[in-house]
Design a protein around this motif. Structure first.
Motif, PDB file in Angstrom:
ATOM      1  N   LYS A  33       0.814  -1.225   0.000  1.00 36.79           N
ATOM      2  CA  LYS A  33       0.000   0.000   0.000  1.00 36.79           C
ATOM      3  C   LYS A  33       0.847   1.274   0.000  1.00 36.79           C
ATOM      4  O   LYS A  33       0.529   2.251   0.689  1.00 36.79           O
ATOM      5  CB  LYS A  33      -0.950   0.014   1.192  1.00 36.79           C
ATOM      6  N   GLY A  34       1.947   1.270  -0.717  1.00 39.30           N
ATOM      7  CA  GLY A  34       2.814   2.440  -0.799  1.00 39.30           C
ATOM      8  C   GLY A  34       3.830   2.555   0.321  1.00 39.30           C
ATOM      9  O   GLY A  34       4.649   3.469   0.343  1.00 39.30           O
ATOM     10  N   PHE A  35       3.812   1.638   1.270  1.00 39.49           N
ATOM     11  CA  PHE A  35       4.770   1.581   2.372  1.00 39.49           C
ATOM     12  C   PHE A  35       5.814   0.524   2.044  1.00 39.49           C
ATOM     13  O   PHE A  35       5.568  -0.397   1.275  1.00 39.49           O
ATOM     14  CB  PHE A  35       4.090   1.176   3.683  1.00 39.49           C
ATOM     15  N   VAL A  36       6.971   0.616   2.672  1.00 41.81           N
ATOM     16  CA  VAL A  36       8.005  -0.409   2.547  1.00 41.81           C
ATOM     17  C   VAL A  36       8.185  -1.048   3.918  1.00 41.81           C
ATOM     18  O   VAL A  36       8.411  -0.354   4.915  1.00 41.81           O
ATOM     19  CB  VAL A  36       9.345   0.189   2.059  1.00 41.81           C
ATOM     20  N   VAL A  37       8.064  -2.363   3.959  1.00 36.18           N
ATOM     21  CA  VAL A  37       8.260  -3.130   5.198  1.00 36.18           C
ATOM     22  C   VAL A  37       9.579  -3.861   5.071  1.00 36.18           C
ATOM     23  O   VAL A  37       9.814  -4.575   4.100  1.00 36.18           O
ATOM     24  CB  VAL A  37       7.120  -4.139   5.419  1.00 36.18           C
ATOM     25  N   ARG A  38      10.450  -3.665   6.062  1.00 37.97           N
ATOM     26  CA  ARG A  38      11.750  -4.332   6.089  1.00 37.97           C
ATOM     27  C   ARG A  38      11.841  -5.191   7.344  1.00 37.97           C
ATOM     28  O   ARG A  38      11.633  -4.700   8.452  1.00 37.97           O
ATOM     29  CB  ARG A  38      12.879  -3.312   6.089  1.00 37.97           C
ATOM     30  N   ALA A  39      12.174  -6.457   7.165  1.00 36.63           N
ATOM     31  CA  ALA A  39      12.365  -7.374   8.292  1.00 36.63           C
ATOM     32  C   ALA A  39      13.828  -7.325   8.709  1.00 36.63           C
ATOM     33  O   ALA A  39      14.719  -7.508   7.883  1.00 36.63           O
ATOM     34  CB  ALA A  39      11.983  -8.790   7.894  1.00 36.63           C
ATOM     35  N   THR A  40      14.057  -7.057   9.993  1.00 39.93           N
ATOM     36  CA  THR A  40      15.418  -6.995  10.536  1.00 39.93           C
ATOM     37  C   THR A  40      15.508  -7.763  11.858  1.00 39.93           C
ATOM     38  O   THR A  40      15.908  -7.203  12.876  1.00 39.93           O
ATOM     39  CB  THR A  40      15.855  -5.528  10.745  1.00 39.93           C
ATOM     40  N   PRO A  41      15.118  -9.051  11.871  1.00 33.16           N
ATOM     41  CA  PRO A  41      15.165  -9.797  13.131  1.00 33.16           C
ATOM     42  C   PRO A  41      16.596  -9.909  13.652  1.00 33.16           C
ATOM     43  O   PRO A  41      17.554  -9.844  12.879  1.00 33.16           O
ATOM     44  CB  PRO A  41      14.607 -11.168  12.759  1.00 33.16           C
ATOM     45  N   PHE A  42      16.719 -10.023  14.953  1.00 33.07           N
ATOM     46  CA  PHE A  42      18.045 -10.130  15.566  1.00 33.07           C
ATOM     47  C   PHE A  42      18.082 -11.301  16.528  1.00 33.07           C
ATOM     48  O   PHE A  42      17.053 -11.739  17.026  1.00 33.07           O
ATOM     49  CB  PHE A  42      18.442  -8.823  16.265  1.00 33.07           C
ATOM     50  N   LYS A  43      19.278 -11.803  16.759  1.00 29.88           N
ATOM     51  CA  LYS A  43      19.460 -12.948  17.638  1.00 29.88           C
ATOM     52  C   LYS A  43      19.509 -12.487  19.082  1.00 29.88           C
ATOM     53  O   LYS A  43      20.257 -11.582  19.428  1.00 29.88           O
ATOM     54  CB  LYS A  43      20.733 -13.704  17.272  1.00 29.88           C
ATOM     55  N   GLU A  44      18.684 -13.122  19.886  1.00 31.08           N
ATOM     56  CA  GLU A  44      18.603 -12.788  21.313  1.00 31.08           C
ATOM     57  C   GLU A  44      18.369 -14.086  22.076  1.00 31.08           C
ATOM     58  O   GLU A  44      17.387 -14.781  21.829  1.00 31.08           O
ATOM     59  CB  GLU A  44      17.450 -11.805  21.553  1.00 31.08           C
ATOM     60  N   GLY A  45      19.250 -14.404  22.979  1.00 32.23           N
ATOM     61  CA  GLY A  45      19.085 -15.603  23.799  1.00 32.23           C
ATOM     62  C   GLY A  45      19.024 -16.890  22.983  1.00 32.23           C
ATOM     63  O   GLY A  45      18.283 -17.794  23.325  1.00 32.23           O
ATOM     64  N   GLY A  46      19.767 -16.966  21.895  1.00 32.08           N
ATOM     65  CA  GLY A  46      19.792 -18.171  21.077  1.00 32.08           C
ATOM     66  C   GLY A  46      18.637 -18.300  20.099  1.00 32.08           C
ATOM     67  O   GLY A  46      18.538 -19.289  19.398  1.00 32.08           O
ATOM     68  N   GLN A  47      17.742 -17.307  20.084  1.00 30.99           N
ATOM     69  CA  GLN A  47      16.618 -17.324  19.156  1.00 30.99           C
ATOM     70  C   GLN A  47      16.567 -16.008  18.393  1.00 30.99           C
ATOM     71  O   GLN A  47      17.252 -15.050  18.745  1.00 30.99           O
ATOM     72  CB  GLN A  47      15.307 -17.525  19.909  1.00 30.99           C
ATOM     73  N   PHE A  48      15.743 -15.956  17.355  1.00 34.28           N
ATOM     74  CA  PHE A  48      15.601 -14.751  16.547  1.00 34.28           C
ATOM     75  C   PHE A  48      14.343 -14.002  16.943  1.00 34.28           C
ATOM     76  O   PHE A  48      13.253 -14.576  16.964  1.00 34.28           O
ATOM     77  CB  PHE A  48      15.570 -15.111  15.059  1.00 34.28           C
TER      78      PHE A  48
END
Length: 100
Positions: A33-48
């Motif tokens: 819908k005209g927006f840009v979604v960027r996924a930037t998951p990070f590792k924390e405690g052995g999980q993302f």
């Protein structure tokens, strides 16, 4: 206390902190819908952990909203997909109000 240090950039081990899994880079990017979604998951405690940004150019200025959710996953791919879905959900629910 280490959580607060990482949250405010006051130290912490980069190998475990935010952006460690993707080096602060975007894992996936989609337009909605005209927006840009960027996924930037990070590792924390052995999980993302679910994390990303929603951005849109408004009046010639790029506005950005960063979100972090409590959801954690064993695999990076799952965290990326949920991050994208959460970003799209924010757009559908709030639209440009995200930037107010």
């Amino acid at each position: 206390m280490s959580f607060l240090k990482r949250l405010f950039g006051l130290g912490g081990d980069a190998s475990e902190g935010e952006g460690a899994s993707t080096g602060g880079k975007v894992a996936k990017e989609v337009e909605h819908k005209g927006f840009v979604v960027r996924a930037t998951p990070f590792k924390e405690g052995g999980q993302f952990q679910t994390c990303g940004t929603v951005s849109k150019e408004v009046g010639g200025v790029v506005k950005e909203h960063r979100f972090v959710r409590a959801d954690r996953f064993a695999g990076l791919e799952d965290a990326v997909e949920v991050s994208i879905r959460k970003g799209i959900q924010l757009i559908d629910e709030q639209g440009e109000r995200l930037f107010n």
